[in-house]
Design a protein around this motif. Structure first.
Motif, PDB file in Angstrom:
ATOM      1  N   GLN A  35       0.916  -1.380  -0.040  1.00 31.76           N
ATOM      2  CA  GLN A  35      -0.069   0.065  -0.026  1.00 31.76           C
ATOM      3  C   GLN A  35       0.739   1.172   0.066  1.00 31.76           C
ATOM      4  O   GLN A  35       0.743   2.339  -0.657  1.00 31.76           O
ATOM      5  N   ALA A  36       1.978   1.423   0.843  1.00 30.76           N
ATOM      6  CA  ALA A  36       2.930   2.300   0.718  1.00 30.76           C
ATOM      7  C   ALA A  36       3.538   2.659  -0.397  1.00 30.76           C
ATOM      8  O   ALA A  36       3.605   3.639  -1.254  1.00 30.76           O
ATOM      9  N   TYR A  37       3.718   1.424  -1.197  1.00 29.39           N
ATOM     10  CA  TYR A  37       4.514   1.605  -2.570  1.00 29.39           C
ATOM     11  C   TYR A  37       3.397   2.307  -3.374  1.00 29.39           C
ATOM     12  O   TYR A  37       3.802   3.056  -4.396  1.00 29.39           O
ATOM     13  N   GLU A  38       2.550   1.769  -3.500  1.00 25.05           N
ATOM     14  CA  GLU A  38       1.184   2.157  -4.540  1.00 25.05           C
ATOM     15  C   GLU A  38       0.974   3.748  -4.220  1.00 25.05           C
ATOM     16  O   GLU A  38       0.857   4.310  -5.242  1.00 25.05           O
ATOM     17  N   ASP A  39       0.875   4.036  -3.006  1.00 24.31           N
ATOM     18  CA  ASP A  39       0.511   5.437  -2.860  1.00 24.31           C
ATOM     19  C   ASP A  39       1.765   6.591  -2.921  1.00 24.31           C
ATOM     20  O   ASP A  39       1.518   7.611  -3.200  1.00 24.31           O
ATOM     21  N   ALA A  40       3.148   5.992  -2.767  1.00 24.45           N
ATOM     22  CA  ALA A  40       4.211   6.856  -2.799  1.00 24.45           C
ATOM     23  C   ALA A  40       5.197   6.768  -3.984  1.00 24.45           C
ATOM     24  O   ALA A  40       6.039   7.654  -3.809  1.00 24.45           O
ATOM     25  N   ARG A  41       5.320   5.574  -4.416  1.00 27.76           N
ATOM     26  CA  ARG A  41       6.482   5.277  -5.260  1.00 27.76           C
ATOM     27  C   ARG A  41       6.689   6.182  -6.414  1.00 27.76           C
ATOM     28  O   ARG A  41       7.732   6.661  -6.557  1.00 27.76           O
ATOM     29  N   ASN A  42       5.549   6.994  -7.149  1.00 29.99           N
ATOM     30  CA  ASN A  42       5.746   7.967  -8.022  1.00 29.99           C
ATOM     31  C   ASN A  42       6.340   9.308  -7.581  1.00 29.99           C
ATOM     32  O   ASN A  42       7.150   9.783  -8.179  1.00 29.99           O
ATOM     33  N   ASP A  43       5.827   9.621  -6.191  1.00 31.66           N
ATOM     34  CA  ASP A  43       6.297  10.747  -5.810  1.00 31.66           C
ATOM     35  C   ASP A  43       7.605  10.717  -5.207  1.00 31.66           C
ATOM     36  O   ASP A  43       8.543  11.564  -5.435  1.00 31.66           O
ATOM     37  N   VAL A  44       8.109   9.648  -4.856  1.00 24.13           N
ATOM     38  CA  VAL A  44       9.580   9.265  -4.412  1.00 24.13           C
ATOM     39  C   VAL A  44      10.342   9.339  -5.720  1.00 24.13           C
ATOM     40  O   VAL A  44      11.470  10.009  -5.653  1.00 24.13           O
ATOM     41  N   TYR A  45      10.000   8.835  -6.553  1.00 19.58           N
ATOM     42  CA  TYR A  45      10.818   8.642  -8.057  1.00 19.58           C
ATOM     43  C   TYR A  45      10.964  10.193  -8.654  1.00 19.58           C
ATOM     44  O   TYR A  45      12.335  10.551  -8.840  1.00 19.58           O
ATOM     45  N   TYR A  46       9.757  10.571  -8.650  1.00 18.09           N
ATOM     46  CA  TYR A  46       9.806  12.272  -9.268  1.00 18.09           C
ATOM     47  C   TYR A  46      10.761  13.082  -8.187  1.00 18.09           C
ATOM     48  O   TYR A  46      11.298  14.000  -8.719  1.00 18.09           O
ATOM     49  N   TYR A  47      10.587  12.795  -6.991  1.00 17.80           N
ATOM     50  CA  TYR A  47      11.232  13.474  -5.964  1.00 17.80           C
ATOM     51  C   TYR A  47      12.819  13.514  -6.250  1.00 17.80           C
ATOM     52  O   TYR A  47      13.742  14.413  -6.185  1.00 17.80           O
ATOM     53  N   LEU A  48      13.363  12.307  -6.390  1.00 14.90           N
ATOM     54  CA  LEU A  48      14.704  11.757  -6.677  1.00 14.90           C
ATOM     55  C   LEU A  48      15.225  12.399  -8.147  1.00 14.90           C
ATOM     56  O   LEU A  48      16.346  12.964  -8.239  1.00 14.90           O
ATOM     57  N   LEU A  49      14.396  12.284  -9.092  1.00 16.52           N
ATOM     58  CA  LEU A  49      14.862  13.006 -10.169  1.00 16.52           C
ATOM     59  C   LEU A  49      14.913  14.440 -10.029  1.00 16.52           C
ATOM     60  O   LEU A  49      15.665  15.012 -10.737  1.00 16.52           O
ATOM     61  N   SER A  50      13.977  15.267  -9.194  1.00 19.12           N
ATOM     62  CA  SER A  50      14.259  16.661  -8.964  1.00 19.12           C
ATOM     63  C   SER A  50      15.548  16.885  -8.220  1.00 19.12           C
ATOM     64  O   SER A  50      15.660  18.096  -8.426  1.00 19.12           O
ATOM     65  N   MET A  51      16.001  15.958  -7.713  1.00 20.20           N
ATOM     66  CA  MET A  51      17.342  16.096  -7.187  1.00 20.20           C
ATOM     67  C   MET A  51      18.356  15.859  -8.412  1.00 20.20           C
ATOM     68  O   MET A  51      19.664  15.758  -7.856  1.00 20.20           O
ATOM     69  N   SER A  52      18.151  15.955  -9.690  1.00 16.68           N
ATOM     70  CA  SER A  52      18.964  15.722 -10.601  1.00 16.68           C
ATOM     71  C   SER A  52      19.462  14.316 -10.682  1.00 16.68           C
ATOM     72  O   SER A  52      20.838  14.319 -11.312  1.00 16.68           O
ATOM     73  N   LEU A  53      19.133  13.464 -10.295  1.00 15.96           N
ATOM     74  CA  LEU A  53      19.647  12.102 -10.380  1.00 15.96           C
ATOM     75  C   LEU A  53      19.283  11.523 -11.898  1.00 15.96           C
ATOM     76  O   LEU A  53      18.111  11.662 -12.326  1.00 15.96           O
ATOM     77  N   PRO A  54      20.090  10.628 -12.556  1.00 16.90           N
ATOM     78  CA  PRO A  54      19.821   9.916 -13.602  1.00 16.90           C
ATOM     79  C   PRO A  54      18.290   8.897 -13.347  1.00 16.90           C
ATOM     80  O   PRO A  54      18.272   8.570 -12.014  1.00 16.90           O
ATOM     81  N   SER A  55      17.587   8.724 -14.146  1.00 14.13           N
ATOM     82  CA  SER A  55      16.306   7.798 -14.036  1.00 14.13           C
ATOM     83  C   SER A  55      16.629   6.475 -13.558  1.00 14.13           C
ATOM     84  O   SER A  55      15.988   6.271 -12.687  1.00 14.13           O
ATOM     85  N   ALA A  56      17.769   5.816 -13.954  1.00 12.44           N
ATOM     86  CA  ALA A  56      17.937   4.530 -13.459  1.00 12.44           C
ATOM     87  C   ALA A  56      18.444   4.468 -12.080  1.00 12.44           C
ATOM     88  O   ALA A  56      17.902   3.511 -11.313  1.00 12.44           O
ATOM     89  N   ASP A  57      19.233   5.681 -11.522  1.00 15.71           N
ATOM     90  CA  ASP A  57      19.555   5.665 -10.056  1.00 15.71           C
ATOM     91  C   ASP A  57      18.192   6.154  -9.216  1.00 15.71           C
ATOM     92  O   ASP A  57      18.118   5.591  -8.216  1.00 15.71           O
ATOM     93  N   ALA A  58      17.347   6.785  -9.798  1.00 14.49           N
ATOM     94  CA  ALA A  58      16.160   7.166  -9.190  1.00 14.49           C
ATOM     95  C   ALA A  58      15.346   6.039  -9.030  1.00 14.49           C
ATOM     96  O   ALA A  58      14.755   5.623  -7.919  1.00 14.49           O
TER      97      ALA A  58
END
Length: 92
Positions: A35-58
């Motif tokens: 449930q936590a994964y479904e609710d937050a995975r996209n937000d976590v991924y985009y947050y990491l991308l916003s930190m200028s991480l490459p997609s694979a690292d995010a």
């Protein structure tokens, strides 16, 4: 002619729905993490991308974050704000 995109239009949109530990209470460990994964995975991924991480690292860090959530819950760590915990782990 379509309207031009603004800087704000290109930024990730974070959901306002919190992943709250009370919503996860009473469920199996697997259900809680899923449930936590479904609710937050996209937000976590985009947050990491916003930190200028490459997609694979995010993607890798997102996956690792939820694995750490599983271990923390399995080990009985008292997590009052699951969403806050997830973002703290992802950031660090």
């Amino acid at each position: 002619m379509p309207d031009e995109l603004t800087f704000e239009d290109t930024q990730p949109k974070f959901t306002q729905e919190p992943v709250a530990s009370d919503l996860l209470a009473g469920r199996s460990l697997r259900e809680r993490v899923e449930q936590a994964y479904e609710d937050a995975r996209n937000d976590v991924y985009y947050y990491l991308l916003s930190m200028s991480l490459p997609s694979a690292d995010a993607q890798d860090i997102t996956q690792e974050t939820f694995l750490r959530l599983y271990v923390a819950l399995r080990d009985g760590e008292d997590i009052r704000s699951v969403r806050g915990w997830i973002f703290r782990v992802a950031h660090n």
